[in-house]
Design an enzyme around this catalytic site. Structure first.
Site, PDB file in Angstrom:
ATOM      1  N   PRO A 105      46.645  67.603  27.178  1.00  0.00           N
ATOM      2  CA  PRO A 105      46.894  68.684  27.906  1.00  0.00           C
ATOM      3  C   PRO A 105      48.318  68.872  28.571  1.00  0.00           C
ATOM      4  O   PRO A 105      48.960  69.972  28.391  1.00  0.00           O
ATOM      5  CB  PRO A 105      45.873  68.658  29.158  1.00  0.00           C
ATOM      6  CG  PRO A 105      45.028  67.744  28.919  1.00  0.00           C
ATOM      7  CD  PRO A 105      45.368  66.701  27.808  1.00  0.00           C
ATOM      8  N   HIS A 120      46.951  71.288  19.496  1.00  0.00           N
ATOM      9  CA  HIS A 120      45.854  70.375  19.707  1.00  0.00           C
ATOM     10  C   HIS A 120      46.309  69.279  19.898  1.00  0.00           C
ATOM     11  O   HIS A 120      46.751  68.293  19.349  1.00  0.00           O
ATOM     12  CB  HIS A 120      45.100  70.254  18.620  1.00  0.00           C
ATOM     13  CG  HIS A 120      43.697  69.839  18.678  1.00  0.00           C
ATOM     14  ND1 HIS A 120      42.786  69.755  17.827  1.00  0.00           N
ATOM     15  CD2 HIS A 120      43.361  69.174  19.764  1.00  0.00           C
ATOM     16  CE1 HIS A 120      41.832  69.120  18.225  1.00  0.00           C
ATOM     17  NE2 HIS A 120      41.975  68.731  19.283  1.00  0.00           N
ATOM     18  N   ASP A 121      46.551  68.616  21.331  1.00  0.00           N
ATOM     19  CA  ASP A 121      47.162  67.386  21.996  1.00  0.00           C
ATOM     20  C   ASP A 121      46.522  67.135  23.408  1.00  0.00           C
ATOM     21  O   ASP A 121      45.678  68.038  23.879  1.00  0.00           O
ATOM     22  CB  ASP A 121      48.782  67.529  21.820  1.00  0.00           C
ATOM     23  CG  ASP A 121      49.330  66.236  21.541  1.00  0.00           C
ATOM     24  OD1 ASP A 121      48.744  65.104  22.094  1.00  0.00           O
ATOM     25  OD2 ASP A 121      50.010  66.178  20.626  1.00  0.00           O
ATOM     26  N   GLN A 163      39.778  81.028   1.871  1.00  0.00           N
ATOM     27  CA  GLN A 163      39.084  81.596   2.866  1.00  0.00           C
ATOM     28  C   GLN A 163      37.710  81.724   2.507  1.00  0.00           C
ATOM     29  O   GLN A 163      37.098  82.433   1.596  1.00  0.00           O
ATOM     30  CB  GLN A 163      39.624  83.013   3.242  1.00  0.00           C
ATOM     31  CG  GLN A 163      41.190  82.853   3.465  1.00  0.00           C
ATOM     32  CD  GLN A 163      41.414  82.431   5.207  1.00  0.00           C
ATOM     33  OE1 GLN A 163      40.303  82.012   5.678  1.00  0.00           O
ATOM     34  NE2 GLN A 163      42.585  82.664   5.390  1.00  0.00           N
ATOM     35  N   GLY A 201      47.197  88.801   5.523  1.00  0.00           N
ATOM     36  CA  GLY A 201      48.421  88.255   4.762  1.00  0.00           C
ATOM     37  C   GLY A 201      48.310  88.537   3.142  1.00  0.00           C
ATOM     38  O   GLY A 201      49.067  89.434   2.865  1.00  0.00           O
ATOM     39  N   ARG A 202      47.825  87.980   2.350  1.00  0.00           N
ATOM     40  CA  ARG A 202      47.908  87.991   0.986  1.00  0.00           C
ATOM     41  C   ARG A 202      47.659  89.349   0.561  1.00  0.00           C
ATOM     42  O   ARG A 202      48.156  89.799  -0.516  1.00  0.00           O
ATOM     43  CB  ARG A 202      46.779  86.856   0.470  1.00  0.00           C
ATOM     44  CG  ARG A 202      47.082  85.373   0.495  1.00  0.00           C
ATOM     45  CD  ARG A 202      46.142  84.352   0.267  1.00  0.00           C
ATOM     46  NE  ARG A 202      46.494  83.329   0.520  1.00  0.00           N
ATOM     47  CZ  ARG A 202      45.575  82.291   0.986  1.00  0.00           C
ATOM     48  NH1 ARG A 202      44.063  82.532   1.016  1.00  0.00           N
ATOM     49  NH2 ARG A 202      45.803  81.058   1.506  1.00  0.00           N
ATOM     50  N   THR A 242      38.682  79.386   9.184  1.00  0.00           N
ATOM     51  CA  THR A 242      37.743  80.074   8.425  1.00  0.00           C
ATOM     52  C   THR A 242      37.849  79.661   6.901  1.00  0.00           C
ATOM     53  O   THR A 242      37.040  80.147   6.169  1.00  0.00           O
ATOM     54  CB  THR A 242      38.746  81.465   8.024  1.00  0.00           C
ATOM     55  OG1 THR A 242      40.090  81.435   7.891  1.00  0.00           O
ATOM     56  CG2 THR A 242      38.386  82.434   9.345  1.00  0.00           C
ATOM     57  N   LYS A 272      52.571  87.630  12.325  1.00  0.00           N
ATOM     58  CA  LYS A 272      52.197  86.224  12.572  1.00  0.00           C
ATOM     59  C   LYS A 272      52.867  85.139  11.829  1.00  0.00           C
ATOM     60  O   LYS A 272      53.142  85.217  10.651  1.00  0.00           O
ATOM     61  CB  LYS A 272      50.613  85.654  12.127  1.00  0.00           C
ATOM     62  CG  LYS A 272      50.216  84.465  12.465  1.00  0.00           C
ATOM     63  CD  LYS A 272      48.860  84.332  12.140  1.00  0.00           C
ATOM     64  CE  LYS A 272      48.429  84.073  10.527  1.00  0.00           C
ATOM     65  NZ  LYS A 272      48.792  82.833  10.133  1.00  0.00           N
ATOM     66  N   ASP A 310      53.135  84.377   5.821  1.00  0.00           N
ATOM     67  CA  ASP A 310      52.883  83.158   5.117  1.00  0.00           C
ATOM     68  C   ASP A 310      53.809  82.877   3.934  1.00  0.00           C
ATOM     69  O   ASP A 310      53.524  82.723   2.642  1.00  0.00           O
ATOM     70  CB  ASP A 310      51.376  82.767   4.643  1.00  0.00           C
ATOM     71  CG  ASP A 310      50.471  82.949   5.838  1.00  0.00           C
ATOM     72  OD1 ASP A 310      50.762  82.529   6.967  1.00  0.00           O
ATOM     73  OD2 ASP A 310      49.251  83.266   5.649  1.00  0.00           O
ATOM     74  N   ASP A 340      51.439  81.191  15.408  1.00  0.00           N
ATOM     75  CA  ASP A 340      50.008  80.443  15.105  1.00  0.00           C
ATOM     76  C   ASP A 340      50.422  79.106  14.840  1.00  0.00           C
ATOM     77  O   ASP A 340      50.407  78.749  13.432  1.00  0.00           O
ATOM     78  CB  ASP A 340      49.406  81.236  13.940  1.00  0.00           C
ATOM     79  CG  ASP A 340      48.136  80.872  13.624  1.00  0.00           C
ATOM     80  OD1 ASP A 340      47.198  80.147  14.661  1.00  0.00           O
ATOM     81  OD2 ASP A 340      47.718  80.823  12.607  1.00  0.00           O
ATOM     82  N   LEU A 341      50.572  78.222  15.930  1.00  0.00           N
ATOM     83  CA  LEU A 341      50.841  76.839  15.257  1.00  0.00           C
ATOM     84  C   LEU A 341      49.456  76.007  15.816  1.00  0.00           C
ATOM     85  O   LEU A 341      49.595  74.862  15.815  1.00  0.00           O
ATOM     86  CB  LEU A 341      52.235  76.357  16.065  1.00  0.00           C
ATOM     87  CG  LEU A 341      53.384  76.946  15.761  1.00  0.00           C
ATOM     88  CD1 LEU A 341      54.529  76.585  16.668  1.00  0.00           C
ATOM     89  CD2 LEU A 341      53.452  76.948  14.291  1.00  0.00           C
ATOM     90  N   LYS A 342      48.528  76.685  16.383  1.00  0.00           N
ATOM     91  CA  LYS A 342      47.311  75.822  16.629  1.00  0.00           C
ATOM     92  C   LYS A 342      47.475  74.688  17.627  1.00  0.00           C
ATOM     93  O   LYS A 342      47.144  73.382  16.840  1.00  0.00           O
ATOM     94  CB  LYS A 342      46.477  75.577  15.452  1.00  0.00           C
ATOM     95  CG  LYS A 342      46.212  76.981  14.585  1.00  0.00           C
ATOM     96  CD  LYS A 342      45.174  76.956  13.467  1.00  0.00           C
ATOM     97  CE  LYS A 342      44.990  77.733  12.713  1.00  0.00           C
ATOM     98  NZ  LYS A 342      46.149  78.492  12.150  1.00  0.00           N
TER      99      LYS A 342
END
Length: 275
Positions: A108, A105-106, A234, A254-255, A165, A74, A52, A101-103
């Site tokens: 199909p 969502h659109d 988080q 990450g952090r 999260t 990631k 990140d 990790d681009l998640k």
């Protein structure tokens, strides 16, 4: 081309040495804390470093420094937007596994095309939102399988994101979902499994619940891993050992690593603590 196994296996002594050499500019065993190297010889490595950071140069430097203590890295929205697909190619050429990790969502068809493009980048994990529905999830998994087969590579693990999260009961209620986070995660996870997904992203607090209702073969990837009290966005967190004990397969950290005064030492200490 190195392939990624969705079931992390214990590292043998010889393979650990090979792994250390997999990143040309990474520290070798001579440069790394001996105790941490011994742990690499004896255990599986579930640590996924969340890159990140805002630039490709920062990401590459972290990979060079931390490769011996990582199972994968990631790449999320910030880094991918700033550095583009080339950062994926560069890290893959180093030998490290990549979790994109681009998640997605659109609709199909659009998600299927995005998955195909990701397979061509040779990523080993990627994410979609389970709230996109069963048709979208089926299209994503089918695209992963078919495009990988056409390239002669192993398909990436398509992971369904249940509830972010950063959201607690108040947060999910605001956007129209039932206020019980656990029930929402359970419902979306069941839909994802029914749709053919082989893995899920969930907070550490939902891992134990999901292990009771999903097949053992489903891989669980958990962000929200913290070493001490969390002061960031988080909301649902556990320590690495708590998450693994609950049934997580992979830990996204990450952090606590990249923001540490000494990231290399922080990564080694976390890895050592998992034995």
């Amino acid at each position: 081309m190195r392939h990624f196994s969705p079931n992390p296996k214990p590292l043998k002594k010889g393979s650990a040495v090979k792994y250390l050499r997999g990143f040309p500019h990474a520290h070798t065993a001579r440069d790394t804390n001996p105790a941490a190297c011994l742990h690499l010889f004896q255990m599986r490595n579930p640590i996924i470093l969340a890159l990140d950071v805002p630039s490709g140069s920062q990401a590459v430097e972290l990979c060079r420094e931390l490769a011996p203590a990582l199972g994968a890295v990631k790449i999320g929205s910030e880094l991918f937007t700033s550095a583009g697909p080339e950062i994926v190619r560069e890290i893959r050429l180093s030998g490290l596994n990549v979790f994109l990790d681009l998640k997605f969502h659109d609709i199909p068809n659009t998600v299927a095309k995005a998955i195909t493009a990701a397979v061509q980048l040779d990523v080993q994990m990627l994410t979609i939102h389970t709230s996109g529905g069963s048709e979208m999830m089926k299209a994503a998994e089918d695209a992963a399988q078919q495009s990988a087969a056409s390239l002669g590579v192993k398909p990436p693990l398509v992971l369904g994101v249940t509830v972010l999260t950063s959201l607690d009961s108040n947060g999910i209620s605001e956007i129209g979902f039932q206020a019980n986070v656990g029930h929402q995660v359970e419902r979306l996870a069941a839909l994802a499994v029914k749709s053919g997904l082989r893995g899920l992203v969930c907070s550490p607090l939902e891992v134990a619940l999901l292990r009771q209702i999903i097949p053992a073969s489903i891989q669980l990837v958990t962000p929200g891993i913290r070493i001490g009290p969390s002061q960031d966005d988080q909301k649902r967190t556990l320590t690495p050992n708590e998450a693994l004990a609950a049934g997580a397969n992979w830990l996204v950290i990450g952090r606590p690593i990249y923001a540490a005064e000494n990231p290399g030492r922080a990564a080694e200490q976390i890895l050592a603590s998992l034995v």
